[in-house]
Scaffold this motif. Structure first.
Motif, PDB file in Angstrom:
ATOM      1  N   VAL A 268      35.996  30.119  40.513  1.00 58.89           N
ATOM      2  CA  VAL A 268      36.591  30.829  39.387  1.00 58.89           C
ATOM      3  C   VAL A 268      36.180  32.301  39.411  1.00 58.89           C
ATOM      4  O   VAL A 268      34.994  32.627  39.489  1.00 58.89           O
ATOM      5  CB  VAL A 268      36.158  30.211  38.046  1.00 58.89           C
ATOM      6  N   ILE A 269      37.168  33.185  39.327  1.00 57.26           N
ATOM      7  CA  ILE A 269      36.936  34.627  39.281  1.00 57.26           C
ATOM      8  C   ILE A 269      37.313  35.125  37.890  1.00 57.26           C
ATOM      9  O   ILE A 269      38.455  34.937  37.451  1.00 57.26           O
ATOM     10  CB  ILE A 269      37.772  35.360  40.344  1.00 57.26           C
TER      11      ILE A 269
ATOM     12  N   TRP B 294      32.284  33.129  39.128  1.00 57.20           N
ATOM     13  CA  TRP B 294      31.886  34.461  39.568  1.00 57.20           C
ATOM     14  C   TRP B 294      32.270  35.495  38.530  1.00 57.20           C
ATOM     15  O   TRP B 294      33.456  35.693  38.242  1.00 57.20           O
ATOM     16  CB  TRP B 294      32.537  34.808  40.901  1.00 57.20           C
ATOM     17  N   ASP B 295      31.273  36.142  37.955  1.00 59.22           N
ATOM     18  CA  ASP B 295      31.489  37.288  37.082  1.00 59.22           C
ATOM     19  C   ASP B 295      31.771  38.482  37.990  1.00 59.22           C
ATOM     20  O   ASP B 295      30.861  39.056  38.595  1.00 59.22           O
ATOM     21  CB  ASP B 295      30.243  37.535  36.224  1.00 59.22           C
ATOM     22  N   SER B 296      33.030  38.862  38.090  1.00 57.42           N
ATOM     23  CA  SER B 296      33.426  39.891  39.061  1.00 57.42           C
ATOM     24  C   SER B 296      32.853  41.266  38.728  1.00 57.42           C
ATOM     25  O   SER B 296      32.766  42.122  39.588  1.00 57.42           O
ATOM     26  CB  SER B 296      34.949  39.994  39.118  1.00 57.42           C
ATOM     27  N   ARG B 297      32.505  41.486  37.457  1.00 58.70           N
ATOM     28  CA  ARG B 297      32.113  42.812  36.966  1.00 58.70           C
ATOM     29  C   ARG B 297      33.227  43.832  37.270  1.00 58.70           C
ATOM     30  O   ARG B 297      32.979  45.013  37.488  1.00 58.70           O
ATOM     31  CB  ARG B 297      30.773  43.276  37.550  1.00 58.70           C
ATOM     32  N   MET B 298      34.474  43.340  37.249  1.00 55.49           N
ATOM     33  CA  MET B 298      35.646  44.177  37.492  1.00 55.49           C
ATOM     34  C   MET B 298      36.734  43.782  36.496  1.00 55.49           C
ATOM     35  O   MET B 298      36.547  42.892  35.677  1.00 55.49           O
ATOM     36  CB  MET B 298      36.149  43.996  38.930  1.00 55.49           C
ATOM     37  N   ALA B 299      37.876  44.436  36.602  1.00 60.90           N
ATOM     38  CA  ALA B 299      39.035  44.103  35.787  1.00 60.90           C
ATOM     39  C   ALA B 299      40.298  44.467  36.537  1.00 60.90           C
ATOM     40  O   ALA B 299      40.281  45.312  37.431  1.00 60.90           O
ATOM     41  CB  ALA B 299      38.985  44.833  34.445  1.00 60.90           C
ATOM     42  N   SER B 300      41.376  43.836  36.179  1.00 55.72           N
ATOM     43  CA  SER B 300      42.702  44.086  36.725  1.00 55.72           C
ATOM     44  C   SER B 300      42.814  43.686  38.203  1.00 55.72           C
ATOM     45  O   SER B 300      42.163  42.741  38.647  1.00 55.72           O
ATOM     46  CB  SER B 300      43.121  45.541  36.502  1.00 55.72           C
TER      47      SER B 300
ATOM     48  N   THR C 202      35.222  35.593  28.702  1.00 58.11           N
ATOM     49  CA  THR C 202      35.867  34.625  29.593  1.00 58.11           C
ATOM     50  C   THR C 202      34.868  33.976  30.553  1.00 58.11           C
ATOM     51  O   THR C 202      34.906  32.758  30.773  1.00 58.11           O
ATOM     52  CB  THR C 202      36.998  35.313  30.383  1.00 58.11           C
ATOM     53  N   TYR C 203      33.983  34.783  31.122  1.00 63.12           N
ATOM     54  CA  TYR C 203      32.981  34.246  32.045  1.00 63.12           C
ATOM     55  C   TYR C 203      32.132  33.179  31.364  1.00 63.12           C
ATOM     56  O   TYR C 203      31.885  32.102  31.932  1.00 63.12           O
ATOM     57  CB  TYR C 203      32.090  35.375  32.569  1.00 63.12           C
TER      58      TYR C 203
ATOM     59  N   VAL D 131      40.662  29.948  40.975  1.00 57.45           N
ATOM     60  CA  VAL D 131      41.159  30.219  39.622  1.00 57.45           C
ATOM     61  C   VAL D 131      40.836  31.668  39.269  1.00 57.45           C
ATOM     62  O   VAL D 131      39.716  32.130  39.496  1.00 57.45           O
ATOM     63  CB  VAL D 131      40.517  29.271  38.590  1.00 57.45           C
ATOM     64  N   VAL D 132      41.816  32.377  38.732  1.00 61.34           N
ATOM     65  CA  VAL D 132      41.629  33.763  38.301  1.00 61.34           C
ATOM     66  C   VAL D 132      42.148  33.873  36.878  1.00 61.34           C
ATOM     67  O   VAL D 132      43.237  33.381  36.566  1.00 61.34           O
ATOM     68  CB  VAL D 132      42.388  34.753  39.207  1.00 61.34           C
ATOM     69  N   ASP D 133      41.387  34.518  35.999  1.00 59.89           N
ATOM     70  CA  ASP D 133      41.909  34.673  34.644  1.00 59.89           C
ATOM     71  C   ASP D 133      43.033  35.702  34.638  1.00 59.89           C
ATOM     72  O   ASP D 133      43.207  36.480  35.583  1.00 59.89           O
ATOM     73  CB  ASP D 133      40.795  34.994  33.637  1.00 59.89           C
ATOM     74  N   SER D 134      43.820  35.702  33.564  1.00 61.93           N
ATOM     75  CA  SER D 134      45.060  36.475  33.550  1.00 61.93           C
ATOM     76  C   SER D 134      44.848  37.981  33.590  1.00 61.93           C
ATOM     77  O   SER D 134      45.777  38.727  33.926  1.00 61.93           O
ATOM     78  CB  SER D 134      45.891  36.112  32.315  1.00 61.93           C
ATOM     79  N   THR D 135      43.646  38.461  33.287  1.00 61.42           N
ATOM     80  CA  THR D 135      43.404  39.902  33.381  1.00 61.42           C
ATOM     81  C   THR D 135      43.339  40.373  34.825  1.00 61.42           C
ATOM     82  O   THR D 135      43.300  41.577  35.084  1.00 61.42           O
ATOM     83  CB  THR D 135      42.098  40.305  32.668  1.00 61.42           C
ATOM     84  N   GLY D 136      43.325  39.434  35.763  1.00 57.21           N
ATOM     85  CA  GLY D 136      43.325  39.790  37.178  1.00 57.21           C
ATOM     86  C   GLY D 136      44.660  40.320  37.661  1.00 57.21           C
ATOM     87  O   GLY D 136      44.772  40.768  38.808  1.00 57.21           O
ATOM     88  N   ASP D 137      45.692  40.261  36.791  1.00 58.60           N
ATOM     89  CA  ASP D 137      47.005  40.816  37.122  1.00 58.60           C
ATOM     90  C   ASP D 137      47.481  40.357  38.497  1.00 58.60           C
ATOM     91  O   ASP D 137      47.899  41.162  39.346  1.00 58.60           O
ATOM     92  CB  ASP D 137      46.982  42.347  37.034  1.00 58.60           C
ATOM     93  N   MET D 138      47.398  39.054  38.718  1.00 64.90           N
ATOM     94  CA  MET D 138      47.775  38.455  39.995  1.00 64.90           C
ATOM     95  C   MET D 138      49.241  38.731  40.335  1.00 64.90           C
ATOM     96  O   MET D 138      50.132  38.466  39.524  1.00 64.90           O
ATOM     97  CB  MET D 138      47.536  36.944  39.931  1.00 64.90           C
ATOM     98  N   PRO D 139      49.527  39.278  41.518  1.00 60.74           N
ATOM     99  CA  PRO D 139      50.927  39.431  41.941  1.00 60.74           C
ATOM    100  C   PRO D 139      51.627  38.072  41.929  1.00 60.74           C
ATOM    101  O   PRO D 139      51.057  37.065  42.362  1.00 60.74           O
ATOM    102  CB  PRO D 139      50.804  39.981  43.364  1.00 60.74           C
ATOM    103  N   PHE D 140      52.837  38.042  41.440  1.00 62.37           N
ATOM    104  CA  PHE D 140      53.542  36.771  41.290  1.00 62.37           C
ATOM    105  C   PHE D 140      53.622  36.007  42.606  1.00 62.37           C
ATOM    106  O   PHE D 140      53.421  34.791  42.659  1.00 62.37           O
ATOM    107  CB  PHE D 140      54.950  37.006  40.737  1.00 62.37           C
TER     108      PHE D 140
END
Length: 285
Positions: free
Chosen positions: A89-90, A117-123, A99-100, A7-16
Motif C-alpha cells: 500500500v502506497i 508505505w508512507d510515501s511522504r509525497m503527494a500526487s 490515510t496512512y 494499492v494507491v490512495d486516490s491522491t496519487g492521481d493514478m493515470p487511468f
C-alpha cells in the motif's frame, strides 16, 4: 514468487491507463460538502471533470477526509479473496492526511502479508512509485524488499513533484497557511512541493504562467542535474495546455524516457484548486 497487489490512495492521481497495466487498486478519499453531502474521490474521468467545473462555481469549498480503517479492511479482504499473496500500500504523506494511519490500523487486523508505505509525497509521484513497485515485484522482490528500495530512492530524491497553483489559494480560507508568502498580488501563481519531511510548502511565486513554468523547472534542477534521465507524470487540474508547456521546457533540459498525463483528482483539486499544473518525476539513475 509472491502475487503482489499494489494499492494507491486516490491522491496519487493514478493515470487511468496504468490502473489496469500495473494491476493497481485505488482507494478513494472523501469529499465533504457540509451536512450529509459527501462523495468519493474515485479515478473516473467524467467525475473529475465535473468536479473541476463545480469547484470553480462554489462559494464554500469542501473539506476532505481519509478512508476509514474499515474501508481498507474491506479492500484487503477482497484482494486476498482474489488469490493475491501480499499487498503493498502506497499512501499520501502522513503529514498531509490520516490515510496512512487508517491503512496501518486495518493491516493489524490481518494475518496475511500487508506492507504500508508512507510515501511522504503527494500526487503523481505516488503513481510513479507504484510503477516502480510493479517493476520490483515482477523482478521477484517481496513487499518488504519493495519498501526498502522505494525508501532509499525517495530519500535520494529520485521521486519529486512540483506544482504551481493559481489564485485559488485565496478562496475559502485555504490561503491561511500561505498568506505571508503570497502577499497581496492578484493573479499570482504560487509554486509548491512536498519537502523531505512530507509537508506541503510554497517555494516561489510568479505573476504569469510562463514564469511559473520556468520557475518549477528550475527548482527541479536543484535536485536532479540537467541532462539526467527521467520519467514524467504530468499533472493538471483542467489545465492541459499549460501542462504541455511545462513538458516542453523539461524536454529541453532532461532525457525524458517516458511521460504520461494524468488529471488531478478531487481531493488535491479541492486544496490546490482548478488550473493548477505541474509534474511528478522519477530520476532513473
Amino acid at each position: 514468487m509472491e502475487k503482489v497487489k499494489i494499492v494507491v490512495d486516490s491522491t496519487g492521481d493514478m493515470p487511468f491507463e496504468w490502473i489496469e497495466l500495473l494491476d493497481v487498486e485505488t482507494i478513494p478519499l472523501h469529499i465533504l460538502w457540509g451536512g450529509a453531502k459527501t462523495e468519493k474521490d474515485i479515478r473516473d474521468e467524467n467525475e473529475i471533470t465535473d468536479f473541476w467545473a463545480r469547484i470553480k462555481r462554489t462559494e464554500k469549498l469542501p473539506t476532505t477526509s481519509q478512508p476509514t480503517p474499515e474501508e481498507f479492511s474491506v479492500l484487503y479482504n477482497r484482494i486476498f479473496e482474489k488469490g493475491y499473496d501480499a499487498i503493498f500500500v502506497i499512501t499520501i504523506s502522513s503529514k498531509l492526511s490520516g490515510t496512512y494511519n487508517s491503512a496501518r490500523v486495518a493491516a493489524k487486523k490481518h494475518d496475511k502479508p500487508i506492507e504500508i508505505w508512507d510515501s511522504r509525497m503527494a500526487s503523481s509521484p505516488l503513481a510513479l512509485a507504484a510503477f516502480r513497485a510493479k517493476e520490483l515485484a515482477d523482478a521477484g522482490k517481496n513487499i518488504r524488499e519493495i519498501k526498502e528500495v522505494l525508501e532509499k530512492e525517495r530519500n535520494e530524491k529520485q521521486f519529486l513533484a512540483f506544482i504551481y497553483v493559481n489564485d485559488f489559494l485565496r478562496k475559502g480560507g485555504r490561503v491561511s497557511r500561505f498568506q505571508n508568502f503570497v502577499g497581496t498580488i492578484l493573479k499570482l501563481r504560487v509554486a509548491v512541493y512536498v519537502d523531505v519531511n512530507g509537508e506541503l510548502l510554497p517555494f516561489g511565486k510568479a505573476s504569469g504562467s510562463s514564469r511559473a513554468q520556468r520557475m518549477i523547472c528550475r527548482k527541479l534542477s536543484k535536485f536532479i542535474p540537467k541532462g539526467s534521465s527521467v520519467k514524467l507524470a504530468m499533472i493538471h487540474a483542467d489545465n492541459l495546455k499549460e501542462c504541455r508547456k511545462i513538458e516542453e521546457i523539461l524536454n529541453e533540459h532532461y532525457n525524458v524516457l517516458d511521460r504520461v498525463y494524468t488529471p488531478m483528482g478531487k481531493v488535491l483539486t479541492s486544496h490546490l484548486g482548478p488550473l493548477s499544473a505541474g509534474f511528478g518525476v522519477y530520476w532513473v539513475k
